[in-house]
Write a protein that holds these residues in place. Sequence first.
Motif, PDB file in Angstrom:
ATOM      1  N   LEU A 123     -10.802   7.960   7.048  1.00 53.44           N
ATOM      2  CA  LEU A 123     -10.451   6.556   7.232  1.00 53.44           C
ATOM      3  C   LEU A 123      -9.005   6.286   6.796  1.00 53.44           C
ATOM      4  CD1 LEU A 123     -13.795   5.225   5.746  1.00 53.44           C
ATOM      5  CD2 LEU A 123     -13.210   5.396   8.171  1.00 53.44           C
ATOM      6  N   PRO A 124      -8.270   5.456   7.539  1.00 53.31           N
ATOM      7  CA  PRO A 124      -6.859   5.222   7.218  1.00 53.31           C
ATOM      8  C   PRO A 124      -6.681   4.334   5.988  1.00 53.31           C
ATOM      9  CG  PRO A 124      -7.531   3.836   9.054  1.00 53.31           C
ATOM     10  CD  PRO A 124      -8.702   4.723   8.750  1.00 53.31           C
ATOM     11  N   VAL A 125      -5.524   4.418   5.378  1.00 55.66           N
ATOM     12  CA  VAL A 125      -5.207   3.597   4.207  1.00 55.66           C
ATOM     13  C   VAL A 125      -4.153   2.557   4.591  1.00 55.66           C
ATOM     14  CG1 VAL A 125      -5.735   5.453   2.576  1.00 55.66           C
ATOM     15  CG2 VAL A 125      -3.388   5.180   3.403  1.00 55.66           C
ATOM     16  N   PRO A 126      -4.144   1.390   3.920  1.00 55.79           N
ATOM     17  CA  PRO A 126      -3.038   0.447   4.127  1.00 55.79           C
ATOM     18  C   PRO A 126      -1.738   1.085   3.624  1.00 55.79           C
ATOM     19  CG  PRO A 126      -4.873  -0.572   2.929  1.00 55.79           C
ATOM     20  CD  PRO A 126      -5.122   0.896   2.955  1.00 55.79           C
ATOM     21  N   LEU A 127      -0.682   0.968   4.407  1.00 56.79           N
ATOM     22  CA  LEU A 127       0.578   1.624   4.060  1.00 56.79           C
ATOM     23  C   LEU A 127       1.500   0.621   3.377  1.00 56.79           C
ATOM     24  CD1 LEU A 127       1.011   3.630   7.398  1.00 56.79           C
ATOM     25  CD2 LEU A 127       0.021   4.431   5.242  1.00 56.79           C
ATOM     26  N   ASN A 128       1.355   0.528   2.051  1.00 54.73           N
ATOM     27  CA  ASN A 128       2.204  -0.376   1.272  1.00 54.73           C
ATOM     28  C   ASN A 128       2.486   0.231  -0.105  1.00 54.73           C
ATOM     29  OD1 ASN A 128      -0.135  -0.909  -0.340  1.00 54.73           O
ATOM     30  ND2 ASN A 128      -0.768  -2.485   1.119  1.00 54.73           N
ATOM     31  N   GLU A 129       3.259  -0.463  -0.903  1.00 57.04           N
ATOM     32  CA  GLU A 129       3.709   0.065  -2.195  1.00 57.04           C
ATOM     33  C   GLU A 129       2.550   0.312  -3.148  1.00 57.04           C
ATOM     34  OE1 GLU A 129       7.015   1.627  -3.943  1.00 57.04           O
ATOM     35  OE2 GLU A 129       7.103   0.410  -2.119  1.00 57.04           O
ATOM     36  N   GLU A 130       1.586  -0.577  -3.154  1.00 53.24           N
ATOM     37  CA  GLU A 130       0.437  -0.429  -4.050  1.00 53.24           C
ATOM     38  C   GLU A 130      -0.355   0.841  -3.725  1.00 53.24           C
ATOM     39  OE1 GLU A 130      -3.496  -2.972  -5.558  1.00 53.24           O
ATOM     40  OE2 GLU A 130      -2.352  -3.641  -3.809  1.00 53.24           O
ATOM     41  N   THR A 131      -0.616   1.053  -2.433  1.00 54.10           N
ATOM     42  CA  THR A 131      -1.334   2.264  -2.009  1.00 54.10           C
ATOM     43  C   THR A 131      -0.511   3.506  -2.326  1.00 54.10           C
ATOM     44  OG1 THR A 131      -2.283   1.014  -0.175  1.00 54.10           O
ATOM     45  CG2 THR A 131      -2.474   3.383  -0.065  1.00 54.10           C
ATOM     46  N   LEU A 132       0.788   3.439  -2.073  1.00 44.54           N
ATOM     47  CA  LEU A 132       1.672   4.582  -2.331  1.00 44.54           C
ATOM     48  C   LEU A 132       1.602   5.005  -3.795  1.00 44.54           C
ATOM     49  CD1 LEU A 132       3.902   6.535  -1.314  1.00 44.54           C
ATOM     50  CD2 LEU A 132       5.562   4.756  -1.893  1.00 44.54           C
ATOM     51  N   ASN A 133       1.739   4.049  -4.701  1.00 45.10           N
ATOM     52  CA  ASN A 133       1.707   4.377  -6.136  1.00 45.10           C
ATOM     53  C   ASN A 133       0.356   4.967  -6.530  1.00 45.10           C
ATOM     54  OD1 ASN A 133       4.297   3.383  -6.417  1.00 45.10           O
ATOM     55  ND2 ASN A 133       3.616   1.319  -6.987  1.00 45.10           N
ATOM     56  N   HIS A 134      -0.714   4.401  -5.999  1.00 41.15           N
ATOM     57  CA  HIS A 134      -2.080   4.873  -6.294  1.00 41.15           C
ATOM     58  C   HIS A 134      -2.254   6.322  -5.834  1.00 41.15           C
ATOM     59  CE1 HIS A 134      -6.453   4.812  -6.600  1.00 41.15           C
ATOM     60  NE2 HIS A 134      -6.567   5.089  -5.308  1.00 41.15           N
ATOM     61  N   ILE A 135      -1.821   6.612  -4.606  1.00 43.06           N
ATOM     62  CA  ILE A 135      -2.019   7.951  -4.042  1.00 43.06           C
ATOM     63  C   ILE A 135      -1.124   8.981  -4.726  1.00 43.06           C
ATOM     64  CG2 ILE A 135      -1.646   9.321  -1.940  1.00 43.06           C
ATOM     65  CD1 ILE A 135      -2.875   6.975  -0.367  1.00 43.06           C
ATOM     66  N   VAL A 136       0.106   8.604  -5.036  1.00 44.55           N
ATOM     67  CA  VAL A 136       1.015   9.543  -5.719  1.00 44.55           C
ATOM     68  C   VAL A 136       0.415   9.991  -7.049  1.00 44.55           C
ATOM     69  CG1 VAL A 136       3.222   9.684  -6.956  1.00 44.55           C
ATOM     70  CG2 VAL A 136       3.156   8.833  -4.592  1.00 44.55           C
ATOM     71  N   GLN A 137      -0.145   9.060  -7.812  1.00 42.70           N
ATOM     72  CA  GLN A 137      -0.745   9.432  -9.096  1.00 42.70           C
ATOM     73  C   GLN A 137      -1.947  10.359  -8.897  1.00 42.70           C
ATOM     74  OE1 GLN A 137       0.759   8.919 -11.983  1.00 42.70           O
ATOM     75  NE2 GLN A 137       2.319   7.969 -10.659  1.00 42.70           N
ATOM     76  N   ARG A 138      -2.724  10.104  -7.875  1.00 42.94           N
ATOM     77  CA  ARG A 138      -3.897  10.954  -7.610  1.00 42.94           C
ATOM     78  C   ARG A 138      -3.471  12.345  -7.140  1.00 42.94           C
ATOM     79  NH1 ARG A 138      -8.916   8.184  -6.937  1.00 42.94           N
ATOM     80  NH2 ARG A 138      -9.551   9.267  -5.021  1.00 42.94           N
ATOM     81  N   ILE A 139      -2.440  12.422  -6.324  1.00 43.82           N
ATOM     82  CA  ILE A 139      -1.934  13.743  -5.901  1.00 43.82           C
ATOM     83  C   ILE A 139      -1.494  14.546  -7.121  1.00 43.82           C
ATOM     84  CG2 ILE A 139      -0.098  14.955  -4.651  1.00 43.82           C
ATOM     85  CD1 ILE A 139      -0.128  12.606  -2.635  1.00 43.82           C
ATOM     86  N   LYS A 140      -0.802  13.899  -8.043  1.00 42.25           N
ATOM     87  CA  LYS A 140      -0.345  14.605  -9.252  1.00 42.25           C
ATOM     88  C   LYS A 140      -1.519  15.145 -10.050  1.00 42.25           C
ATOM     89  CE  LYS A 140       4.043  12.119  -9.842  1.00 42.25           C
ATOM     90  NZ  LYS A 140       4.799  11.158 -10.676  1.00 42.25           N
TER      91      LYS A 140
END
Length: 316
Positions: A123-140
């Motif tokens: 499923l796709p994610v909303p492409l905005n700053e909040e999602t970006l910060n959330h995903i970056v932390q999870r990738i780390k």
Amino acid sequence: MHAHNTDHFERQLQNLPQLGLGLGLRSQHFKYITENHPPVDWFEVISENFMDSGGRPMNFLRQIAEEYPLVMHGVSLSIGSTDPLNMDYLKRLKKLASEIQPKWISDHLCWTGVLGLNTHDLLPVPLNEETLNHIVQRIKQVQDFLERPLILENPSTYLSFQHSDIHEPLFLKEMAEQSGCGLLLDVNNVYVTCFNNEWDPIKYIEELPHERIVQMHLAGHMHCGTHIIDTHDSPVIDSVWELFRIAWQKIGGCSVLLEWDNHIPSFEEYHAEVLKAREYMEGEPGPIQMNPPSTTDLKVSNPVSFLVPEVSQELQ
């Protein structure tokens, strides 16, 4: 390892090999591969197909791993979910990786469920700053646990969120640069997404961080006239091959893989399809057709009947 050691993963990323032209490993072909040792450069395995299986599938996989480079490609990491990361899943993923020693581990920029439920869809994610910060932390977190860089694939999407305010290729660029992850560029997904969202596929490819792209995917799709469904059940169309040519030249080469998940052909036909990539690694790009095919060429004349047969019958 020092938490969130992005530089460490950056260095690992730069040292990943170019594997050549590979195929998604499908169980229909296990016997053929182990008996005939075909001249394929590498295979990609769906991680979940082997994480919990012993016996015959793992026996075949071990034989194939002895002879061919492997990459693990997952569909259940759910990097975009608001649920906590599934540590049990990550432990099983890491265990499989320790056994078959993949060159890298990949998954998708998506979420697959919430509140512990798995939709078994990307499923796709909303492409905005909040999602970006959330995903970056999870990738780390994932990279620290797996002790290797994660490679994430651009999704195929069918609509855009109203809350999206970052264009997808720029989102991928920021995500990769902030987390230290690599990218898997699915060229067919670019075509599907750009048609469905009325974006320019060439511009999409131009805006990506080409130095971050470790691998490319190629696949077939189903054109329904008003939209395209990412089905992986047919040969690659000419316009996707031409997009591949553009991407190959921008990236300067990377590992290339063909996926085929439904109506899977013989191994020889499957292998011949990925070898077509050689024809598109040089030369000027041909036309990229983004208009719907003529109605005589449509694979599905009524998308409703494809998606919901019982509704279609009521409408007739």
